[in-house]
Motif scaffolding. Structure first.
Motif, PDB file in Angstrom:
ATOM      1  N   ILE A  93       0.842  -1.203   0.000  1.00  0.00           N
ATOM      2  CA  ILE A  93       0.000   0.000   0.000  1.00  0.00           C
ATOM      3  C   ILE A  93       0.876   1.251   0.000  1.00  0.00           C
ATOM      4  CG2 ILE A  93      -1.576   1.370   1.451  1.00  0.00           C
ATOM      5  CD1 ILE A  93      -2.978  -1.298   2.127  1.00  0.00           C
ATOM      6  N   ALA A  94       1.950   1.248   0.774  1.00  0.00           N
ATOM      7  CA  ALA A  94       2.847   2.405   0.807  1.00  0.00           C
ATOM      8  C   ALA A  94       3.420   2.670  -0.581  1.00  0.00           C
ATOM      9  CB  ALA A  94       3.966   2.182   1.821  1.00  0.00           C
ATOM     10  N   GLU A  95       3.831   1.626  -1.279  1.00  0.00           N
ATOM     11  CA  GLU A  95       4.385   1.787  -2.624  1.00  0.00           C
ATOM     12  C   GLU A  95       3.311   2.256  -3.602  1.00  0.00           C
ATOM     13  OE1 GLU A  95       7.234   2.265  -5.284  1.00  0.00           O
ATOM     14  OE2 GLU A  95       7.615   1.660  -3.225  1.00  0.00           O
ATOM     15  N   ALA A  96       2.112   1.680  -3.506  1.00  0.00           N
ATOM     16  CA  ALA A  96       1.008   2.089  -4.387  1.00  0.00           C
ATOM     17  C   ALA A  96       0.618   3.539  -4.116  1.00  0.00           C
ATOM     18  CB  ALA A  96      -0.198   1.168  -4.188  1.00  0.00           C
ATOM     19  N   ARG A  97       0.617   3.952  -2.855  1.00  0.00           N
ATOM     20  CA  ARG A  97       0.274   5.328  -2.502  1.00  0.00           C
ATOM     21  C   ARG A  97       1.305   6.293  -3.071  1.00  0.00           C
ATOM     22  NH1 ARG A  97       0.893   9.174   1.920  1.00  0.00           N
ATOM     23  NH2 ARG A  97      -1.053  10.319   2.115  1.00  0.00           N
ATOM     24  N   LYS A  98       2.585   5.935  -2.943  1.00  0.00           N
ATOM     25  CA  LYS A  98       3.654   6.772  -3.483  1.00  0.00           C
ATOM     26  C   LYS A  98       3.488   6.921  -4.996  1.00  0.00           C
ATOM     27  CE  LYS A  98       8.699   6.785  -3.738  1.00  0.00           C
ATOM     28  NZ  LYS A  98       9.905   6.038  -3.375  1.00  0.00           N
ATOM     29  N   ASP A  99       3.183   5.819  -5.670  1.00  0.00           N
ATOM     30  CA  ASP A  99       3.008   5.839  -7.122  1.00  0.00           C
ATOM     31  C   ASP A  99       1.806   6.684  -7.532  1.00  0.00           C
ATOM     32  OD1 ASP A  99       3.456   4.827  -9.904  1.00  0.00           O
ATOM     33  OD2 ASP A  99       1.486   3.922  -9.530  1.00  0.00           O
ATOM     34  N   VAL A 100       0.666   6.497  -6.876  1.00  0.00           N
ATOM     35  CA  VAL A 100      -0.535   7.240  -7.264  1.00  0.00           C
ATOM     36  C   VAL A 100      -0.384   8.726  -6.943  1.00  0.00           C
ATOM     37  CG1 VAL A 100      -1.964   6.970  -5.179  1.00  0.00           C
ATOM     38  CG2 VAL A 100      -3.054   7.142  -7.415  1.00  0.00           C
ATOM     39  N   ARG A 101       0.290   9.063  -5.859  1.00  0.00           N
ATOM     40  CA  ARG A 101       0.514  10.481  -5.535  1.00  0.00           C
ATOM     41  C   ARG A 101       1.409  11.136  -6.588  1.00  0.00           C
ATOM     42  NH1 ARG A 101      -1.179  13.033  -1.369  1.00  0.00           N
ATOM     43  NH2 ARG A 101       0.565  14.482  -1.340  1.00  0.00           N
ATOM     44  N   LYS A 102       2.416  10.402  -7.054  1.00  0.00           N
ATOM     45  CA  LYS A 102       3.306  10.926  -8.089  1.00  0.00           C
ATOM     46  C   LYS A 102       2.525  11.152  -9.387  1.00  0.00           C
ATOM     47  CE  LYS A 102       7.526   9.714 -10.599  1.00  0.00           C
ATOM     48  NZ  LYS A 102       8.546   8.682 -10.792  1.00  0.00           N
ATOM     49  N   ARG A 103       1.708  10.167  -9.766  1.00  0.00           N
ATOM     50  CA  ARG A 103       0.918  10.302 -10.990  1.00  0.00           C
ATOM     51  C   ARG A 103      -0.131  11.400 -10.848  1.00  0.00           C
ATOM     52  NH1 ARG A 103      -2.041   5.791 -12.099  1.00  0.00           N
ATOM     53  NH2 ARG A 103      -1.675   4.867 -10.073  1.00  0.00           N
TER      54      ARG A 103
END
Length: 181
Positions: free
Chosen positions: A21-31
């Protein structure tokens, strides 16, 4: 009472899920940041509603503008330039300088960052010391914020339980190369 084995299994599963979830959150925030920056530049859009598949608005994502300003990163270079450019002005002084070794500065800053205060504990006495020349201050990078509506979290949780958000969550539990390691 929950068994030790069951607790260990639960902790392992939640630890993996939290990392994913932390990695997915980082990715979606960047996008999201890239998309908001592009929308702001092309259309002036600075916020967008987050809604569920049924159309219910649960939150708003808003662009937060950053601030930029001059920051001295090489005081010696500035002093040399001032002395050469304005030789009649007394804007610089000559002094002997004691410098902190970079590895030690990094170590001290990491300790202060973890504590959230410009203080460290003395290695021998344990006394808490305030470190001069260091301040804790916020950075003002351009970012965005998610603001929940009053019932937004409950609505998202219900949609999650009902399987309505499966497409968004599938990547979190999908196998990865790291799973094989």
């Amino acid at each position: 009472m929950t068994s030790l084995k069951a607790l260990a299994e639960e902790e392992a599963a939640i630890d993996l899920l939290a990392a994913r979830i932390a990695e997915a959150r980082k990715d979606v925030r960047k996008r999201m940041q890239a998309a908001l920056d592009a929308a702001a530049e092309s259309d002036g859009v600075e916020r967008v509603a987050a809604s569920l598949p049924n159309g219910e608005i649960v939150a708003t994502v808003s662009l937060r503008k950053g601030e930029t300003g001059p920051v001295i990163v090489d005081e010696a270079a500035l002093a040399t330039w001032l002395r050469e450019t304005f030789p009649d002005e007394a804007w610089t002084t000559v002094r002997v300088v004691r410098e902190v070794k970079p590895w030690k500065a990094a170590e001290l800053l990491a300790e202060m960052a973890a504590a959230g205060t410009p203080q460290i504990a003395h290695r021998e006495t344990g006394e808490v010391l305030t470190v001069p020349g260091v301040v804790i201050k916020p950075t003002r990078a351009r970012t965005h914020a998610l603001t929940w509506r009053k019932t937004g979290k409950a609505a998202v949780a219900a949609a999650w339980r009902a399987g309505e958000l499966a497409a968004h969550l599938a990547a979190i539990t999908a196998p990865t190369d790291a799973d094989a390691a």
